[in-house]
Design an enzyme around this catalytic site. Structure first.
Site, short mmCIF file in Angstrom:
data_model
loop_
_atom_site.label_atom_id
_atom_site.label_comp_id
_atom_site.label_asym_id
_atom_site.label_seq_id
_atom_site.Cartn_x
_atom_site.Cartn_y
_atom_site.Cartn_z
N GLU A 47 0.85 -1.19 0.00
CA GLU A 47 0.00 0.00 0.00
C GLU A 47 0.88 1.25 0.00
O GLU A 47 1.92 1.29 0.67
CB GLU A 47 -0.85 -0.03 1.27
CG GLU A 47 -1.64 1.23 1.57
CD GLU A 47 -2.24 1.22 2.96
OE1 GLU A 47 -3.29 1.85 3.15
OE2 GLU A 47 -1.66 0.57 3.87
N LYS A 128 -9.57 1.65 -1.74
CA LYS A 128 -9.78 1.18 -0.36
C LYS A 128 -11.12 1.63 0.19
O LYS A 128 -11.47 2.82 0.14
CB LYS A 128 -8.63 1.70 0.51
CG LYS A 128 -8.60 1.16 1.93
CD LYS A 128 -7.33 1.65 2.61
CE LYS A 128 -7.19 1.14 4.03
NZ LYS A 128 -5.91 1.60 4.63
N CYS A 195 -4.83 -3.00 3.15
CA CYS A 195 -4.59 -2.81 4.58
C CYS A 195 -5.80 -3.13 5.45
O CYS A 195 -6.16 -4.27 5.61
CB CYS A 195 -4.05 -1.41 4.83
SG CYS A 195 -3.24 -1.22 6.44
#
Length: 346
Positions: A47, A128, A195
């Protein structure tokens, strides 16, 4: 028919506020070359791989903030990323990479993409969804902040699985009517998370319902952030980091098992900017929930494994045969409610 893939997670050691983009890119190219020496066909980078994990900082000017984002619509032509894609093409290795994306409209997203060498194009993009932390920094001046809600919007592309073309020879293609049973015979099916997404089972299950065989997840996870996480009991930094590594592996292993897929996770690791410790722990996990390869330290490192996608079939067709065993009529609360509502007091 064998459906094997040689895959790698490219863990990056610290990238600092004052690190130059070209230096970071050179490190990533070196990792890509190392992975290619192992025979990797796919390499996953972390990321926000191109910069330090800037959401931990309160950035006060738009000019400075913009330096952490990639603005070019075509990553293959951007000077910040083109050398990496050129090397991937030269080595005949697909790559997936996380970066901070700024759209034409000026919206910021925490984004990852998948680049197919055979197509010479980005074939999938993910933004995300589960942004952690706060919009404003903590009052504690020593706190480790997580300001993704300040710098990014919630991802708007959903959890869309995709097939990776021509990475495994001899697979079933569209229009081939000779096979009555087609599941598990085509080009590999993949999905991407970033994440904090890995902690939320809903995204994994969305991919599972599309038959995903490999889930890719880049991340930056703090080793010690009590203001962010809260603690039920006092912890030393080492205890907190041990817990963070445990939780990382826990979610990768459990969700891989519950969705009968392989997963690859790639971290940034080590002490960034002289004070912010990132856990590392990059790993490759099997559909049975076993870690089959993992990072040994917190430096630049390749984590490599050869995986057989046919191993996904046992879980998909037995224990987690969704078509036979899922009971969607019982799961209404999952989409009707976001927060907790307890039963009435007795």
């Amino acid at each position: 028919m064998a459906r094997t893939l040689k895959v790698a997670a490219a863990q990056l050691g610290p990238v600092h506020l004052n690190s130059k983009r070209e230096e970071t890119l050179a490190r990533m190219i070196t990792l890509l070359q190392q992975a290619a020496e192992f025979g990797a066909q796919l390499v996953l980078f972390p990321e926000c791989a191109l910069t330090t994990f800037f959401p931990r900082h309160l950035i006060k000017t738009q000019e400075e903030l913009d330096t952490y984002f990639e603005h070019n619509d075509d990553l293959l032509d951007s000077p910040n990323t083109k050398p990496l894609f050129d090397e991937a093409k030269k080595l005949d290795v697909d790559i997936s990479i996380g970066f901070a994306e700024r759209t034409k409209e000026g919206t910021g997203y925490n984004t990852s993409i998948y680049y197919s060498v055979k197509k010479n194009e980005v074939i999938a993009k993910y933004r995300k969804v589960h942004l952690p932390g706060t919009k404003e920094p903590f009052e504690n001046p020593d706190a480790v902040n997580q300001l993704e809600k300040r710098y990014f919007e919630i991802g708007n592309l959903g959890f869309k699985a995709f097939r990776v073309p021509d990475i495994i020879p001899g697979v079933l293609k569209k229009g081939d009517e000779s096979k009555a049973e087609r599941n598990g015979l085509g080009d590999p099916i993949m999905g991407m998370l970033i994440c904090n997404d890995r902690r939320w089972p809903e995204g994994w299950r969305c991919y599972g319902l599309q038959g995903a065989e490999v889930v890719l997840c880049g991340y930056n996870t703090a080793g010690f952030a009590p203001d962010l996480w809260g603690t039920q009991k006092p912890m030393t930094p080492q205890q907190a980091e041990d817990d963070a590594v445990f939780h990382h592996k826990l979610v990768m292993q459990s969700n891989s098992y519950m969705n009968s897929c392989f997963s690859i996770s790639a971290a940034k690791a080590g002490l960034e900017d002289g004070k912010y410790d990132l856990i590392g722990g990059s790993c490759i996990t099997s559909p049975e929930g076993h870690v089959i390869a993992e990072a040994k330290g917190k430096d630049d490192e390749i984590v490599f494994a050869e995986i057989d996608l046919n191993e996904c079939r046992q879980g998909m067709e037995k224990t987690f045969d969704f078509a036979r065993h899922r009971r969607t009529e019982a799961y209404g609360l999952i989409v009707e409610r976001a927060g907790v509502v307890e039963p009435e007091l007795l």
